[in-house]
Write an enzyme that holds these catalytic residues in place. Structure first.
Site, mmCIF file in Angstrom:
data_model
loop_
_atom_site.group_PDB
_atom_site.id
_atom_site.type_symbol
_atom_site.label_atom_id
_atom_site.label_comp_id
_atom_site.label_asym_id
_atom_site.label_seq_id
_atom_site.Cartn_x
_atom_site.Cartn_y
_atom_site.Cartn_z
ATOM 1 N N GLY A 14 0.826 -1.203 0.000
ATOM 2 C CA GLY A 14 0.000 0.000 0.000
ATOM 3 C C GLY A 14 0.854 1.245 0.000
ATOM 4 O O GLY A 14 0.580 2.214 0.717
ATOM 5 N N TYR A 159 -14.094 -4.091 8.787
ATOM 6 C CA TYR A 159 -12.840 -3.406 9.079
ATOM 7 C C TYR A 159 -12.443 -3.606 10.541
ATOM 8 O O TYR A 159 -11.294 -3.961 10.847
ATOM 9 C CB TYR A 159 -12.985 -1.921 8.765
ATOM 10 C CG TYR A 159 -11.716 -1.116 8.980
ATOM 11 C CD1 TYR A 159 -10.777 -0.984 7.967
ATOM 12 C CD2 TYR A 159 -11.468 -0.473 10.191
ATOM 13 C CE1 TYR A 159 -9.621 -0.244 8.147
ATOM 14 C CE2 TYR A 159 -10.318 0.272 10.380
ATOM 15 C CZ TYR A 159 -9.391 0.391 9.366
ATOM 16 O OH TYR A 159 -8.243 1.127 9.559
ATOM 17 N N THR A 162 -11.288 -7.247 11.234
ATOM 18 C CA THR A 162 -9.984 -7.609 10.657
ATOM 19 C C THR A 162 -8.851 -6.895 11.381
ATOM 20 O O THR A 162 -7.801 -7.504 11.646
ATOM 21 C CB THR A 162 -9.929 -7.290 9.152
ATOM 22 O OG1 THR A 162 -10.274 -5.919 8.915
ATOM 23 C CG2 THR A 162 -10.861 -8.189 8.376
ATOM 24 N N ILE A 192 -6.106 9.792 11.146
ATOM 25 C CA ILE A 192 -4.998 10.285 10.341
ATOM 26 C C ILE A 192 -5.551 10.888 9.055
ATOM 27 O O ILE A 192 -6.411 10.296 8.400
ATOM 28 C CB ILE A 192 -4.013 9.145 9.994
ATOM 29 C CG1 ILE A 192 -3.539 8.438 11.273
ATOM 30 C CG2 ILE A 192 -2.833 9.676 9.190
ATOM 31 C CD1 ILE A 192 -2.805 9.309 12.257
#
Length: 252
Positions: A14, A159, A162, A192
């Site tokens: 990523g 989300y 995981t 963030i």
């Protein structure tokens, strides 16, 4: 006496933008050779241009065949991977910027998030750990989330589940791989500034900033510095740890 890093090769998933790109810059400045992966390409130009020390590859981390092919090229070029930064992840949202809950999430979305946010981490650890074991030195950093540490429904159930499981995987890897000189740690960013967090909407950001002691969002560079700490000599005796980078929003 454990070994030392003879490979000096850091793989960042990523890595096209956000935390991944910022981490790549930190590790490049620290002297590592870099392997940068992203499903979309578009890597930072200043890194991609350093072809002596940077290898960019367009890879879907959930596709095992792509992973195998890319790692084969890395081993042919540099011999293997000694530092693994598992950063790639997704957080699907509805059109109004909300994550899907238990009654709304589809089986397809659940599987996709699981494949990218969790299973790919296990796959990459399995496929790079032998390189680290051979030299009795390695560093693994898994990106989790503050959503794994405290109550949160904003990102959606897939989300949250995981990213919580990533912490268990981190501890397990730290325990099993530690005797080979390999550390494994997790970083749990809070709010963030990134395209992913922007998709949740300004009202969510305003509310969370108001509850954060530092009264602001974090930056990708601030998370990258935390990741780089685990890869530096200062982090040599730290393993199985979870480092919260959230401006004080969550305090254990």
């Amino acid at each position: 006496m454990m070994g030392q890093d003879k490979l000096n090769v850091a793989l960042v998933t990523g890595a096209a933008g956000g935390i991944g790109a910022a981490t790549a810059r930190e590790l490049h400045a620290a002297g590592f050779r870099l392997v940068l992966w992203d499903v979309a390409g578009n890597f930072p130009a200043e890194l991609a241009g350093d072809t002596d020390r940077v290898l960019t590859q367009t890879v879907d981390v959930a596709d095992t065949a792509q992973v195998d092919l890319a790692l084969s090229a890395v081993r042919e070029k540099w011999g293997g991977v000694s530092v693994l930064i598992n950063n790639a992840g997704i957080s699907p949202k509805t059109p109004d910027g909300k994550g899907r809950g238990i009654l709304a999430v589809s089986a397809d979305e659940w599987r996709k998030v699981l494949d990218i946010n969790l299973t790919s981490l296990l796959t990459l650890i399995q496929k790079t750990a032998p390189d680290m074991m051979a030299q009795e030195w390695g560093r693994i950093v898994n990106l989790s989330s503050q959503a794994a540490r405290t109550r949160s429904t904003v990102p959606g159930v897939a989300y949250v589940c995981t990213k919580t499981a990533v912490l268990g995987l981190t501890r397990y890897a730290a325990d099993e791989l530690g005797p080979y000189g390999i550390t494994c740690n997790a970083v749990t960013p809070g709010r963030i500034a990134s395209p992913m967090t922007a998709s949740a909407g300004a009202d969510v950001t305003e509310r969370l900033n108001g509850n954060t002691p530092l009264r602001r969002m974090g930056t990708a560079q601030e998370v990258a510095r935390a990741i780089a700490f685990f890869c530096a000599p200062s982090g040599d005796f730290v393993s199985g740890a979870v480092l919260d980078v959230n401006g004080g929003l969550f305090m254990q």
